[in-house]
Design a protein around this motif. Sequence first.
Motif, short mmCIF file in Angstrom:
data_model
loop_
_atom_site.label_atom_id
_atom_site.label_comp_id
_atom_site.label_asym_id
_atom_site.label_seq_id
_atom_site.Cartn_x
_atom_site.Cartn_y
_atom_site.Cartn_z
N GLN A 1 8.99 -35.86 56.58
CA GLN A 1 8.66 -34.82 57.56
C GLN A 1 7.96 -33.64 56.88
OE1 GLN A 1 12.13 -33.66 59.80
NE2 GLN A 1 11.03 -31.93 60.68
N THR A 2 8.52 -33.21 55.75
CA THR A 2 7.96 -32.05 55.08
C THR A 2 6.56 -32.34 54.54
OG1 THR A 2 10.21 -31.71 54.32
CG2 THR A 2 8.55 -30.23 53.47
N ILE B 1 19.78 -27.77 52.79
CA ILE B 1 18.51 -28.22 53.34
C ILE B 1 18.77 -29.11 54.55
CG2 ILE B 1 16.53 -29.71 52.91
CD1 ILE B 1 16.52 -28.63 50.05
N PHE C 1 17.68 -28.74 58.44
CA PHE C 1 16.83 -29.73 59.08
C PHE C 1 17.50 -30.40 60.26
CE2 PHE C 1 13.90 -29.15 55.78
CZ PHE C 1 12.72 -29.74 56.16
N ASN D 1 4.09 -32.35 57.39
CA ASN D 1 3.80 -31.03 57.95
C ASN D 1 2.92 -30.19 57.05
OD1 ASN D 1 5.25 -31.64 60.17
ND2 ASN D 1 7.13 -30.61 59.49
N ASN D 2 2.84 -30.59 55.78
CA ASN D 2 2.00 -29.79 54.89
C ASN D 2 0.62 -30.41 54.75
OD1 ASN D 2 3.37 -27.38 53.35
ND2 ASN D 2 4.92 -28.88 53.91
N HIS E 1 4.41 -31.10 46.52
CA HIS E 1 3.37 -31.84 47.21
C HIS E 1 2.04 -31.17 46.93
CE1 HIS E 1 1.39 -34.31 50.06
NE2 HIS E 1 1.19 -33.35 50.95
N ILE F 1 7.03 -27.21 47.99
CA ILE F 1 7.05 -26.89 49.41
C ILE F 1 8.48 -26.79 49.93
CG2 ILE F 1 4.77 -27.76 49.98
CD1 ILE F 1 6.02 -30.36 50.81
N LEU F 2 9.46 -27.16 49.13
CA LEU F 2 10.83 -27.09 49.61
C LEU F 2 11.75 -27.15 48.41
CD1 LEU F 2 12.61 -27.39 52.25
CD2 LEU F 2 12.65 -29.83 51.73
N ILE G 1 13.63 -36.02 55.52
CA ILE G 1 13.19 -34.67 55.16
C ILE G 1 11.91 -34.75 54.34
CG2 ILE G 1 13.80 -32.63 53.81
CD1 ILE G 1 16.73 -33.23 54.55
#
Lengths: 437, 308
Positions: free
Chosen positions: B303-304, B219, B223, B307-308, B206, B211-212, B300
Motif C-alpha cells: 500500500q505504501t 504502524i 494502518f 501510494n508513493n 522506496h 517513506i515509513l 502495508i
Amino acid sequence: MNHLSLIIKREYLTKVKNKSFIVMTILSPIIMIALFAVVAYLSQLNNNKERTISILDESGQISPIFKNTDNTTYNILSNISLDEAKAQVEKNQEYGLLHIANNTDLDEMAKSIRFYSEDTPSLTLISSLESKLEKKLTDLKLQQDGVDIEKITASRTSIDIAQESYQGEKTSKMDNIVKLAFGGFAGYLLFMFIIIYGNMIMRSVIEEKTSRIIEVIISSVKPIQLMMGKIIGTSLAGITQFVIWIILGTILLTVVSLIFGIDLAAMQTPQQEMMQQAMQAPEVQNQMQNLMTAIYNLPITNLVVAFILFFIGGYLLYSSLYAAIGAAVDNETDTQQFMLPILMPLILAVYVGVFTVIEDPHGTVSTVFSFIPFTSPVVMLMRIPFGVPIWQQLIALVLLIGTFMFTVWFAAKIYRVGILMYGKKPSYKELYKWLRY
Amino acid sequence: MNNLLVTNSVSKNFGDFKALNNVSIEVPKGSIFGLLGPNGAGKTTLIRIINQITMPDSGNVLLDGKPLQPNDIKYIGYLPEERGLYKSMKVGEQALYLAQLKGMSKAEAKQRLKYWFEKLEIGDWWNKKIQELSKGMAQKIQFVVTVLHQPKLLIFDEPFSGFDPINANLIKDEILQLRNEGATVIFSTHRMESVEELCDHIALIHKSNKILDGNLQDIKRNFKTNTFEVGLVTENENRLKEIIQQKFDISKADFKSLNDDLKLNIKLKSNETSNDLLTFLTQNAEVNHFNELIPSASDIFIQTVKNN
C-alpha cells in the motif's frame, strides 16, 4: 595483528600452497634443464659423429692444409679420375668428396672447387672448408705476386683499443658487452616478473569477485589495504618461486652435467663455432682478462641499489594497474581490452632498451625514456651500467614513486567501486565515472 | 540513549543517480529492525554506508551516539546479500582469517569457533574446503563468521536465501537468541512473513527515500481501518444485511468457515467500539466469527509503495 600483514600472509600462503603453483615451481626448472640437456646431448651426438671426407686435389698444392681431427678424417686421393673418385666415395659411404681442379689461374681454380655428397652437407662443415680454402688460395695468390708470406704473418698486428675516461677509468669493448648483458638481464627480468605476477594479482582479485567474498572482507578492511596486501603477498610468492627456480636450476644443471657428462657450454651453433675459429688467437686470453676487469669495473653498489629500487617501483606501478583491471571486470575474458594499454609501454620500454640504449646510452631518446615512469624501470636499469649521474637516477626514482602513488590512488578508486559492481562489462567511460564516485 | 544506531539525513549519489536521499533511521537498542523496500530502493547502499564500505555524500551515522569510526567495524557483524567464501581455502583457516580481520586474537577466535561449530553440529567440517560443501553448508559457515566476534550490531541482508526451511528456522532461532543476549539486529529482506515474525521496528525505503518507519505495532495501529470480519448465522440473510447496512459500512468478506453463514467486513465509525458492534450483532443474529482486520506487513508495504 594488523590487517595488512594478515592479508599479506593469507595471500602468500594461498599462492604458495596452491597445487598448480607448487607443480609449476618444481616442474619448470626440471623441464627447462631437461630440454637443455636433450638439445645439448643431441648436438653433441651430431658433433661426435666421425666422418671421412675424400679430397681429390688435382693441383696438389692445396691438400696439405687438410689435417685429420678427432671427428673428421681426410682421405687424400690421387691418380684417379673424378668419376672413379665419386664412385669410390659413394661405395665406401664416406661423407663426401671435395674436388679441386688444376688450373694455373687461381681465380678459375677457386671457382672450380666442388663438394659432392649424398645429402646436403652441414653448414658448419662447408664453412670450415671454405675458410681453410680461402686462406690457402689467398696465400698462393700472394706468393704468385711475389709476396713473402712469412713477412705478412709477422706483420699482423692485433688491436684492442684501450679506452679510458677523462677521470682515468679504464674500460674496454668487453665492458660494453658486460654492461649490455647486465642491463638486458635486469630489464628482461622485470618485464617477465610484471607479466607473470601482475596477471596472478589480477586473477586473485577476480577470484574474490566471482566467489562473492569481497563484500565480507571489505566490511572489515579498507580496499586499499586489501589491494596492497594482495600485491605484496603475491610478489613475495613470486620472489619465492624465482629463488626456488634459481636454486633448483643450478642444482639440476650441476647434477645433469655431472651424470651425463654433457658440457652444456659445448652447445654450439654454427655461428658460434665460426666465431671461435676467428678468435683462435692470443687475444682470447686477453679477452678473459678484460671480462673480469669489465665486471669489476661495473658500478656494483649503484647497480644493486638501483636495481632493487627501480624493480620494486616499476613492479608496484604495474601491479596496481593489474589489480585495478581485476577489480573492474567480472571474468578474465573481459580483461583483454584493458591489457593493451598496460603492455604497450612495457614493450616500448624493452624496445627502447634493446635498440636505443645499446647504440647511444646517453642520447635524447634513451634519456627521455629513462625518466618516463612507465618505461623508466626497464630503460634506466639498462642505462645505469653505462654510468648515469646520481641526480638523474634520483629524479627518475622520484617520478616513479610519484606516479606509483598516483596509480595506487587511481587503482584504489577503481578497485573500491569495481569490486562491488557485478554483471557490467565496464567501458573506459564507465571507469572515468567511477573515479568520481 | 535508546538508539544503538542513528543515521542523520544520509544522502548518496552515484554519478547522476541518487541512491539515497536524506534518509534518517533510528534503530533502538535490542530491537530487530526490518529494513524494507523494493529492489533497487537503496537498502544495500544504506547498509554499505553503515558498514563504512561506501562513504555518504552528506549526513552522518552515529553508533552508540558517537560518529562512526573506522575501528567500529569490530562492533558490527555483516552478512551481505552477495556473499561467498574463498572456495579453495579450508573452513577453519578461513573462519580464523575472517575473525582476525575483525580484530579478534587467534586463540580467542579458535575458542569461539569451537563453540559455534559444536552448536551448529558442523565440527567435522574444519578441514574441508568450501568447494566441497553444499551451498547451505557454506551459508552456515558464513553465518558463524558474521556473529563470531560478538558484535553489538548485526546486519543481515536477505539472510534466509539459500537455506532450506529447517536451516532457515535454525538460523532464525539463533538470531532471536542473539537479540535476547543483547545484540541489535538490522534485517533487510523482501520476505514479509519473516518481517512479521521477527521485526519489532521497520523502515521502508522506496526510490531512495524513507517513506515509513517506526514500531511495527504502532504502524499497524495506524494502518488499521477499524474493520471487523464477522460470520453470522441467520434465517434471512438479506434482511439481516439491510439492518446492518443502516448502521455500518459493509462489504463482502471471504474467509474459511465450517458454516454456511453470512460473511461480512464491517467498518466502524471512529466513535464506535468493537463492543458496540458485537452487542448490535448479537441482538440480530448468532455470531460465530468475529475478528479485527489487522493489516499485514505485506499489505502495508504494498500500500505504501503504491501510494508513493
